[in-house]
Design a protein around this motif. Structure first.
Motif, short mmCIF file in Angstrom:
data_model
loop_
_atom_site.label_atom_id
_atom_site.label_comp_id
_atom_site.label_asym_id
_atom_site.label_seq_id
_atom_site.Cartn_x
_atom_site.Cartn_y
_atom_site.Cartn_z
N TRP A 36 13.39 -11.14 1.48
CA TRP A 36 12.33 -10.98 2.49
C TRP A 36 11.72 -9.59 2.41
O TRP A 36 10.51 -9.42 2.59
CB TRP A 36 12.90 -11.24 3.87
CG TRP A 36 13.44 -12.63 4.03
CD1 TRP A 36 14.75 -13.01 4.08
CD2 TRP A 36 12.68 -13.84 4.11
NE1 TRP A 36 14.86 -14.37 4.20
CE2 TRP A 36 13.61 -14.92 4.23
CE3 TRP A 36 11.32 -14.13 4.09
CZ2 TRP A 36 13.20 -16.24 4.33
CZ3 TRP A 36 10.91 -15.45 4.19
CH2 TRP A 36 11.85 -16.49 4.31
N VAL A 37 12.54 -8.58 2.11
CA VAL A 37 12.01 -7.22 1.96
C VAL A 37 11.20 -7.12 0.68
O VAL A 37 10.15 -6.47 0.64
CB VAL A 37 13.17 -6.19 1.96
CG1 VAL A 37 12.61 -4.77 1.83
CG2 VAL A 37 14.00 -6.32 3.23
N VAL A 38 11.68 -7.77 -0.38
CA VAL A 38 10.91 -7.80 -1.64
C VAL A 38 9.54 -8.44 -1.40
O VAL A 38 8.51 -7.97 -1.90
CB VAL A 38 11.68 -8.58 -2.73
CG1 VAL A 38 10.82 -8.76 -3.97
CG2 VAL A 38 12.97 -7.85 -3.09
N GLY A 39 9.52 -9.52 -0.62
CA GLY A 39 8.25 -10.19 -0.30
C GLY A 39 7.32 -9.28 0.49
O GLY A 39 6.11 -9.25 0.25
N LEU A 40 7.88 -8.52 1.44
CA LEU A 40 7.06 -7.57 2.21
C LEU A 40 6.48 -6.51 1.30
O LEU A 40 5.33 -6.08 1.48
CB LEU A 40 7.92 -6.94 3.30
CG LEU A 40 7.22 -5.95 4.23
CD1 LEU A 40 6.09 -6.64 5.00
CD2 LEU A 40 8.23 -5.35 5.22
N HIS A 41 7.25 -6.09 0.31
CA HIS A 41 6.79 -5.11 -0.67
C HIS A 41 5.54 -5.64 -1.39
O HIS A 41 4.55 -4.91 -1.57
CB HIS A 41 7.93 -4.89 -1.67
CG HIS A 41 7.86 -3.61 -2.42
ND1 HIS A 41 7.37 -2.43 -1.89
CD2 HIS A 41 8.24 -3.29 -3.69
CE1 HIS A 41 7.44 -1.47 -2.78
NE2 HIS A 41 7.96 -1.96 -3.89
N PHE A 42 5.57 -6.90 -1.76
CA PHE A 42 4.43 -7.51 -2.46
C PHE A 42 3.23 -7.65 -1.52
O PHE A 42 2.09 -7.37 -1.90
CB PHE A 42 4.84 -8.88 -3.00
CG PHE A 42 3.71 -9.64 -3.63
CD1 PHE A 42 3.27 -9.35 -4.91
CD2 PHE A 42 3.07 -10.66 -2.94
CE1 PHE A 42 2.22 -10.05 -5.49
CE2 PHE A 42 2.02 -11.37 -3.49
CZ PHE A 42 1.59 -11.06 -4.78
N LEU A 43 3.48 -8.09 -0.29
CA LEU A 43 2.36 -8.30 0.65
C LEU A 43 1.67 -6.99 1.01
O LEU A 43 0.45 -6.96 1.21
CB LEU A 43 2.87 -9.00 1.91
CG LEU A 43 3.34 -10.44 1.71
CD1 LEU A 43 3.89 -11.02 3.02
CD2 LEU A 43 2.19 -11.33 1.19
N LEU A 44 2.42 -5.89 1.06
CA LEU A 44 1.78 -4.59 1.29
C LEU A 44 0.88 -4.23 0.12
O LEU A 44 -0.20 -3.67 0.30
CB LEU A 44 2.83 -3.51 1.51
CG LEU A 44 2.28 -2.09 1.76
CD1 LEU A 44 1.28 -2.07 2.91
CD2 LEU A 44 3.42 -1.10 2.01
N SER A 45 1.31 -4.60 -1.09
CA SER A 45 0.45 -4.38 -2.26
C SER A 45 -0.86 -5.15 -2.11
O SER A 45 -1.94 -4.64 -2.44
CB SER A 45 1.16 -4.81 -3.54
OG SER A 45 2.14 -3.88 -3.92
N MET A 46 -0.79 -6.38 -1.62
CA MET A 46 -2.01 -7.17 -1.43
C MET A 46 -2.91 -6.53 -0.38
O MET A 46 -4.14 -6.54 -0.50
CB MET A 46 -1.65 -8.60 -1.04
CG MET A 46 -0.76 -9.32 -2.05
SD MET A 46 -1.41 -9.31 -3.73
CE MET A 46 -2.68 -10.55 -3.59
N ALA A 47 -2.30 -5.97 0.67
CA ALA A 47 -3.10 -5.27 1.69
C ALA A 47 -3.78 -4.05 1.09
O ALA A 47 -4.95 -3.77 1.38
CB ALA A 47 -2.20 -4.87 2.86
N LEU A 48 -3.07 -3.31 0.24
CA LEU A 48 -3.66 -2.14 -0.39
C LEU A 48 -4.75 -2.53 -1.38
O LEU A 48 -5.74 -1.80 -1.54
CB LEU A 48 -2.57 -1.32 -1.09
CG LEU A 48 -1.62 -0.58 -0.15
CD1 LEU A 48 -0.50 0.08 -0.93
CD2 LEU A 48 -2.37 0.44 0.68
N ILE A 49 -4.58 -3.66 -2.04
CA ILE A 49 -5.66 -4.16 -2.91
C ILE A 49 -6.90 -4.45 -2.07
O ILE A 49 -8.03 -4.15 -2.49
CB ILE A 49 -5.18 -5.42 -3.67
CG1 ILE A 49 -4.17 -5.02 -4.75
CG2 ILE A 49 -6.35 -6.16 -4.30
CD1 ILE A 49 -3.49 -6.18 -5.43
N SER A 50 -6.71 -5.01 -0.88
CA SER A 50 -7.84 -5.28 0.00
C SER A 50 -8.56 -3.99 0.39
O SER A 50 -9.79 -3.91 0.37
CB SER A 50 -7.36 -6.01 1.27
OG SER A 50 -6.70 -7.21 0.97
N VAL A 51 -7.78 -2.97 0.75
CA VAL A 51 -8.36 -1.70 1.19
C VAL A 51 -9.10 -1.02 0.05
O VAL A 51 -10.24 -0.54 0.21
CB VAL A 51 -7.26 -0.78 1.75
CG1 VAL A 51 -7.82 0.62 2.01
CG2 VAL A 51 -6.69 -1.36 3.04
#
Length: 314
Positions: A124-139
């Motif tokens: 679940w933490v690994v998944g959060l790590h990936f989702l933050l990357s997607m948020a940074l890609i958006s920004v």
């Protein structure tokens, strides 16, 4: 040697930040797929006695430490982008805020990455790590696009029903990515042979993920046809077509990797594809609006010449 103008420099740095964030996802996938998730078994140091990898840690230590180095490089790019936004003339608040958000996300990634290691690769933490990357890609995508625009209010280029359909499609695209993260957490590539999985049934979660993919494909094809029928601007139609093409490619990779029992190279390609699908999603939304740039005014048009004095008769 010609100098680079401030707007050009900021635009290039914003693009570099976007590319580096996508690159971090790919190298993170390499860490997990090669079983190097605990190549550096602690954090923030690589070992209890060293901040860098050692010879005894072998290739797994090199791969994990390399990913950490890329995170540092990404932070330096983000810092340079923020400084460039501050130096931009005229100073533009949206560019400063977006570059600041992109920069603050990097230490956030580091902290989550550290928690990932300290929790022995909790899925679940690994998944959060990936989702933050997607948020940074958006920004960083938004920052790169805003460097090409002014600060005028946005103007919709299509009717509200088409915008609503595009937003719905984007939401389903996000759901597909989240479902993919959960599928990954239930699968075999944990980053270390002793790492735990999320306990969910991989076949069931994969089916849910596939159902969402079919829904996304249907919506995006419908959006493409609707934009064509409504006579939307060419960039919007083209963006929707690219979106569909990227989805089809990603879907093909996904099905092949599933039925070939998840070979490492295809899983890595699928991770890169997830980033490209999300970028294509953002691009489609972006092309449905624009920010008109006022035409520059010249002194001859802003100040009327005085009328000639009437002639006098002697």
């Amino acid at each position: 040697m010609p100098s680079v103008s401030e707007p050009t420099l900021l635009r290039r740095l914003a693009l570099a930040s976007l590319v580096a964030n996508i690159g971090l996802v790919v190298t993170g996938a390499a860490v997990r797929l090669t079983g190097s998730g605990l190549g550096c078994p602690t954090w923030p140091k690589c070992t209890d006695a060293s901040y860098t990898t050692t010879r005894e840690m072998g290739v797994h230590g090199v791969i994990e430490f390399g990913n950490r180095l890329l995170g540092i490089a990404l932070g330096l790019i983000a810092l340079a982008t923020f400084v460039a936004a501050l130096w931009h003339k005229p100073r533009r608040r949206p560019l400063i805020l977006l570059s600041l958000a992109a920069g603050l996300g990097i230490p956030g990634q580091g902290v989550i990455g550290g928690i990932t290691v300290l929790t022995d690769l909790n899925p679940w933490v690994v998944g959060l790590h990936f989702l933050l990357s997607m948020a940074l890609i958006s920004v960083t995508w938004a920052l790169w696009q805003r460097t090409k625009e002014g600060d005028a209010p946005t103007r919709a280029l299509v009717a509200p029903p088409l915008r609503h359909l595009a937003v719905l499609t984007a939401l389903v695209s996000a759901a597909v990515i989240v479902a993919g993260v959960i599928v990954t957490g239930s699968g075999p590539h944990a980053g270390d042979e002793d790492a735990k999985r999320n306990g969910l049934d991989p076949a069931t979660i994969s089916q849910i993920h596939a159902d969402l993919v079919f829904l996304l494909l249907g919506l995006s094809v419908a959006l493409w046809f609707a934009l064509r029928a409504a006579g939307a601007p060419a960039p919007a139609i083209r963006a929707a077509a690219v979106f569909v093409a990227v989805e089809l490619s990603q879907g093909l990779i996904g099905f092949v990797q599933y039925f070939t029992h998840l070979p490492v190279i295809l899983v890595a390609a699928h991770m890169l594809g997830a980033c490209l699908v999300w970028v294509a999603t953002l691009n489609t939304l972006w092309r449905l609006r624009d920010r008109p740039t006022p035409a520059p005014t010249s002194p001859s048009t802003t100040a009327a010449e005085p009328a000639p004095a009437p002639a006098t008769v002697a």
